[in-house]
Motif scaffolding. Structure first.
Motif, PDB file in Angstrom:
ATOM      1  N   LEU A   1       0.815  -1.214   0.000  1.00 36.68           N
ATOM      2  CA  LEU A   1       0.000   0.000   0.000  1.00 36.68           C
ATOM      3  C   LEU A   1       0.850   1.268   0.000  1.00 36.68           C
ATOM      4  CD1 LEU A   1      -2.744  -1.053   2.579  1.00 36.68           C
ATOM      5  CD2 LEU A   1      -3.089  -0.673   0.135  1.00 36.68           C
ATOM      6  N   LYS A   2       1.941   1.251   0.743  1.00 40.68           N
ATOM      7  CA  LYS A   2       2.737   2.479   0.861  1.00 40.68           C
ATOM      8  C   LYS A   2       3.531   2.792  -0.401  1.00 40.68           C
ATOM      9  CE  LYS A   2       6.663   0.329   3.288  1.00 40.68           C
ATOM     10  NZ  LYS A   2       7.393   0.311   4.569  1.00 40.68           N
ATOM     11  N   LYS A   3       3.532   1.879  -1.370  1.00 45.21           N
ATOM     12  CA  LYS A   3       4.184   2.151  -2.651  1.00 45.21           C
ATOM     13  C   LYS A   3       3.283   2.926  -3.608  1.00 45.21           C
ATOM     14  CE  LYS A   3       7.046  -2.023  -2.445  1.00 45.21           C
ATOM     15  NZ  LYS A   3       7.336  -3.338  -3.083  1.00 45.21           N
ATOM     16  N   LEU A   4       2.004   3.033  -3.256  1.00 44.05           N
ATOM     17  CA  LEU A   4       1.032   3.672  -4.155  1.00 44.05           C
ATOM     18  C   LEU A   4       1.027   5.189  -3.963  1.00 44.05           C
ATOM     19  CD1 LEU A   4      -1.957   1.199  -3.730  1.00 44.05           C
ATOM     20  CD2 LEU A   4      -0.292   1.261  -5.595  1.00 44.05           C
ATOM     21  N   ASN A   5       0.759   5.886  -5.046  1.00 46.19           N
ATOM     22  CA  ASN A   5       0.596   7.335  -4.990  1.00 46.19           C
ATOM     23  C   ASN A   5      -0.886   7.649  -4.778  1.00 46.19           C
ATOM     24  OD1 ASN A   5      -0.055  10.090  -6.309  1.00 46.19           O
ATOM     25  ND2 ASN A   5       2.177  10.129  -6.160  1.00 46.19           N
ATOM     26  N   ALA A   6      -1.189   8.522  -3.820  1.00 44.56           N
ATOM     27  CA  ALA A   6      -2.580   8.832  -3.482  1.00 44.56           C
ATOM     28  C   ALA A   6      -2.956  10.266  -3.820  1.00 44.56           C
ATOM     29  CB  ALA A   6      -2.825   8.575  -1.988  1.00 44.56           C
ATOM     30  N   GLY A   7      -2.185  10.905  -4.719  1.00 42.70           N
ATOM     31  CA  GLY A   7      -2.459  12.302  -5.023  1.00 42.70           C
ATOM     32  C   GLY A   7      -2.617  12.636  -6.495  1.00 42.70           C
ATOM     33  N   LYS A   8      -2.016  11.846  -7.390  1.00 37.38           N
ATOM     34  CA  LYS A   8      -2.061  12.192  -8.807  1.00 37.38           C
ATOM     35  C   LYS A   8      -3.492  12.214  -9.351  1.00 37.38           C
ATOM     36  CE  LYS A   8       2.563  10.453  -9.969  1.00 37.38           C
ATOM     37  NZ  LYS A   8       3.318   9.448 -10.754  1.00 37.38           N
ATOM     38  N   TRP A   9      -4.333  11.323  -8.870  1.00 36.27           N
ATOM     39  CA  TRP A   9      -5.717  11.250  -9.350  1.00 36.27           C
ATOM     40  C   TRP A   9      -6.453  12.567  -9.125  1.00 36.27           C
ATOM     41  CZ3 TRP A   9     -10.020  12.158  -6.365  1.00 36.27           C
ATOM     42  CH2 TRP A   9      -9.809  12.261  -4.988  1.00 36.27           C
ATOM     43  N   PHE A  10      -6.124  13.251  -8.031  1.00 35.37           N
ATOM     44  CA  PHE A  10      -6.802  14.494  -7.672  1.00 35.37           C
ATOM     45  C   PHE A  10      -6.552  15.591  -8.704  1.00 35.37           C
ATOM     46  CE2 PHE A  10      -6.770  18.581  -5.357  1.00 35.37           C
ATOM     47  CZ  PHE A  10      -8.062  18.571  -4.835  1.00 35.37           C
ATOM     48  N   LEU A  11      -5.355  15.611  -9.268  1.00 34.99           N
ATOM     49  CA  LEU A  11      -5.018  16.599 -10.284  1.00 34.99           C
ATOM     50  C   LEU A  11      -5.598  16.237 -11.642  1.00 34.99           C
ATOM     51  CD1 LEU A  11      -1.262  17.103  -9.321  1.00 34.99           C
ATOM     52  CD2 LEU A  11      -3.237  18.477  -8.599  1.00 34.99           C
ATOM     53  N   LYS A  12      -5.775  14.958 -11.881  1.00 30.92           N
ATOM     54  CA  LYS A  12      -6.308  14.495 -13.159  1.00 30.92           C
ATOM     55  C   LYS A  12      -7.825  14.587 -13.203  1.00 30.92           C
ATOM     56  CE  LYS A  12      -6.432  10.417 -16.154  1.00 30.92           C
ATOM     57  NZ  LYS A  12      -6.026   8.988 -16.292  1.00 30.92           N
ATOM     58  N   ASN A  13      -8.496  14.110 -12.169  1.00 26.98           N
ATOM     59  CA  ASN A  13      -9.957  14.092 -12.109  1.00 26.98           C
ATOM     60  C   ASN A  13     -10.430  14.987 -10.972  1.00 26.98           C
ATOM     61  OD1 ASN A  13      -9.971  12.037 -14.101  1.00 26.98           O
ATOM     62  ND2 ASN A  13      -9.657  10.496 -12.509  1.00 26.98           N
ATOM     63  N   LYS A  14     -10.752  16.221 -11.268  1.00 22.54           N
ATOM     64  CA  LYS A  14     -11.214  17.117 -10.215  1.00 22.54           C
ATOM     65  C   LYS A  14     -12.534  16.591  -9.647  1.00 22.54           C
ATOM     66  CE  LYS A  14      -8.953  21.378 -11.712  1.00 22.54           C
ATOM     67  NZ  LYS A  14      -9.122  22.820 -12.000  1.00 22.54           N
ATOM     68  N   PRO A  15     -12.554  16.249  -8.346  1.00 22.90           N
ATOM     69  CA  PRO A  15     -13.730  15.570  -7.792  1.00 22.90           C
ATOM     70  C   PRO A  15     -14.896  16.474  -7.449  1.00 22.90           C
ATOM     71  CG  PRO A  15     -12.019  15.755  -6.119  1.00 22.90           C
ATOM     72  CD  PRO A  15     -11.443  16.286  -7.385  1.00 22.90           C
ATOM     73  N   PHE A  16     -14.713  17.808  -7.431  1.00 24.18           N
ATOM     74  CA  PHE A  16     -15.789  18.708  -7.004  1.00 24.18           C
ATOM     75  C   PHE A  16     -16.045  19.775  -8.052  1.00 24.18           C
ATOM     76  CE2 PHE A  16     -14.310  16.914  -3.043  1.00 24.18           C
ATOM     77  CZ  PHE A  16     -15.480  16.706  -2.324  1.00 24.18           C
ATOM     78  N   VAL A  17     -17.328  20.127  -8.186  1.00 23.35           N
ATOM     79  CA  VAL A  17     -17.714  21.220  -9.069  1.00 23.35           C
ATOM     80  C   VAL A  17     -17.233  22.543  -8.475  1.00 23.35           C
ATOM     81  CG1 VAL A  17     -19.679  22.468 -10.044  1.00 23.35           C
ATOM     82  CG2 VAL A  17     -19.730  19.975  -9.911  1.00 23.35           C
ATOM     83  N   GLY A  18     -16.654  23.381  -9.302  1.00 25.87           N
ATOM     84  CA  GLY A  18     -16.245  24.706  -8.849  1.00 25.87           C
ATOM     85  C   GLY A  18     -14.922  24.752  -8.107  1.00 25.87           C
ATOM     86  N   MET A  19     -14.121  23.688  -8.215  1.00 30.18           N
ATOM     87  CA  MET A  19     -12.807  23.705  -7.568  1.00 30.18           C
ATOM     88  C   MET A  19     -11.899  24.740  -8.228  1.00 30.18           C
ATOM     89  SD  MET A  19     -11.925  19.677  -7.005  1.00 30.18           S
ATOM     90  CE  MET A  19     -10.189  20.099  -6.828  1.00 30.18           C
ATOM     91  N   GLY A  20     -11.172  25.467  -7.404  1.00 29.30           N
ATOM     92  CA  GLY A  20     -10.212  26.423  -7.939  1.00 29.30           C
ATOM     93  C   GLY A  20      -8.916  25.725  -8.337  1.00 29.30           C
TER      94      GLY A  20
END
Length: 524
Positions: free
Chosen positions: A310-329
């Protein structure tokens, strides 16, 4: 000569020509004489279709308001679709845009129809607009039906919204009635029979009287006397600050702390070798790069991976690729770099962080699935991390899990025991419950007051929109769990807050002003 005369005729009535062109697609033909008193404003077919146009307008308005007020749950809606479709997309924003466009389209058709009638022109809606009207009707009816079946709590959200928006919806409705007074009066005067005049004016006056008196039955906790408003509800970051950073990561919790959050909420799972870690989903597909690191195991349950994996996985790149919320700055360069380097967070690290900043913690505990080596030992493992590894101050822990509450109270006195549902006060006191953690659709100022009298506070989740936070504030909620700590912290007072005297003055002035204007229109 004939052609010249016709052109001159068109030039003298460009307004009617444009109206007929947009409404009927007849840019070179229009009725050259006004409808006289007693004449029908349109053919029988058009008379039968006009109510459908009005119905499309009403339904599109209802759906636009319903969906617009549901913005608080857009992320949940998109997450639901992700679970069914397997890919992330902001379906909620797409539906909002479509609803707004359809409402605008039908509104323009209705305005054109009213203007043509006011000019004494007969109505003839082009077949393409008729198809468009049927499409709007079908979309709105099917969408409202789907919402009532698949998202029943959404109706509760709309009912809650009326508690804060009703006074302003009332103003809007009165304004529309004033605008409608002109075509209603015009057609009533043109009618050559008293019966026809009553049929035209009667329903209008009945609706107007209803709107004048409806505030008598209106209730809003935000209409209250000065000095009776309670303290501002505390803010608990839902998986941290997921609008600013990847959820359930160190960066997300630090953002909550940076923006003045009072507590942190998360979700706890157990790895295959017994390490409690933070993860909301059953799998790792949405919030990690598992498809790159372990492509053959992407669909495997998160709890079936060891902590080393588990600790080898990246848990942040997805956030930059797929913005999860409408209206995110957009993120700053430093935040983007930090988000790119986030990894899965352990429960132990999470608790140490909260303890060092003196923040409350509340978490959902997920029991490992069958055939997991810690399926029957998971609670002991979590308690061991809380009591021995992190050594967080016990009063900061809001213990939510109910199945072994008596055991937890015996081995870890000092936790603030929290219940996830409403219950009789006697039962809550018997189990030493000091806080309720409720979904926001269960919000009731009367229940909040009743529990507060027994020294039981209430927390509502997930509250993201300022209007909903304002309602929780006016209702007396002690705290809310939110994705938007950075937005709600800046509210200095509830939105729509006013005294009964201010509201009564607004109500009476609105009714008197509208009555004067409508009377003036009918008199002229």
């Amino acid at each position: 000569v004939v052609r010249r005369r016709l052109l001159q005729r068109y030039e003298h009535q460009p307004f009617i020509s444009c109206l007929a062109g947009f409404y009927s697609c007849r840019w070179k033909r229009y009725q050259r004489h006004s409808t006289q008193p007693g004449e029908c404003c349109c053919s029988m077919r058009e008379c039968m279709f006009f109510p459908l146009l009005v119905a499309a307008f009403c339904l599109s308005l209802v759906f636009l308001y319903t969906w617009g007020e549901g913005k608080n749950d857009y992320n949940s809606f998109d997450w639901y679709n992700y679970g069914n479709l397997g890919f992330w997309f902001l379906w909620s924003l797409l539906i909002l845009i479509v609803a707004a466009l359809l409402f605008t389209y039908i509104s323009l058709l209705l305005v054109l129809a009213m203007c043509l009638l006011a000019e004494g022109q007969q109505l003839y809606l082009h077949w393409s607009h008729k198809i468009g009207t049927f499409l709007v009707l079908g979309f709105c009816i099917s969408s409202l039906f789907a919402l009532s079946i698949l998202w029943r709590d959404h109706r509760k959200t709309v009912r809650l919204s009326f508690q804060v928006t009703a006074p302003y919806l009332h103003l809007g409705a009165i304004a529309i009635m004033v605008l409608l007074a002109w075509p209603v009066a015009l057609h009533a005067i043109r009618a050559d029979k008293k019966v026809t005049q009553v049929i035209i004016v009667g329903p209008y006056l009945a609706i107007l009287l209803f709107l004048f008196l409806i505030p008598l039955g209106m209730y809003s906790p935000c209409i209250r006397e000065m000095g009776t408003l309670g303290p501002k509800p505390a803010l608990i970051g839902h998986r941290g600050a997921p609008m600013l950073a990847p959820e359930n990561t160190e960066m997300s919790f630090l953002k909550t702390i940076e923006h003045g959050g009072d507590g942190l909420e998360t979700d706890v799972a157990i790895s295959y070798d017994g390490v409690p870690f933070l993860m909301h989903d059953d799998t790792l597909t949405r919030t990690t790069n598992i498809q790159e690191v372990y492509p053959n195991d992407a669909g495997r349950g998160a709890s079936f991976f060891s902590w080393d994996a588990l600790k080898k996985l990246n848990a942040g790149k997805w956030f930059l690729k797929n913005k999860p919320f409408v209206g995110m700055g957009s993120l700053s360069k430093a935040d983007r770099k930090q988000a790119m380097n986030q990894s899965i967070y352990t429960l132990s690290s999470f608790l140490r962080l909260a303890d060092s900043h003196n923040k409350l913690v509340i978490f959902d505990l997920y029991r490992p699935p069958e055939k997991h080596p810690y399926r029957n030992l998971w609670l002991r493992k979590v308690l061991d991390v809380i009591l021995n590894e992190s050594k967080i101050k016990r009063h900061l822990v809001l213990w939510l899990h109910h199945s072994v509450r008596s055991f937890v109270q015996s081995v870890a006195p000092g936790f603030q025991h929290t219940m996830g549902r409403k219950a009789p006060i006697e039962d809550l006191l018997k189990h030493k419950i000091v806080k309720l953690n409720l979904v926001y659709t269960d919000m009731s100022s009367e229940d909040i007051r009743k529990y507060a009298e027994a020294n039981i506070t209430t927390n509502f989740y997930v509250v993201n929109e300022p209007w909903l936070y304002s309602l929780a504030w006016c209702s007396g909620a002690h705290s809310v769990t939110t994705n938007a700590v950075h937005l709600l912290k800046d509210l200095s007072q509830p939105l729509f807050l006013m005294t009964p005297r201010q509201y009564n003055t607004m109500w009476i002035l609105t009714d008197l002003t509208s009555a004067f204007l409508i009377s003036l229109i009918f008199a002229l």
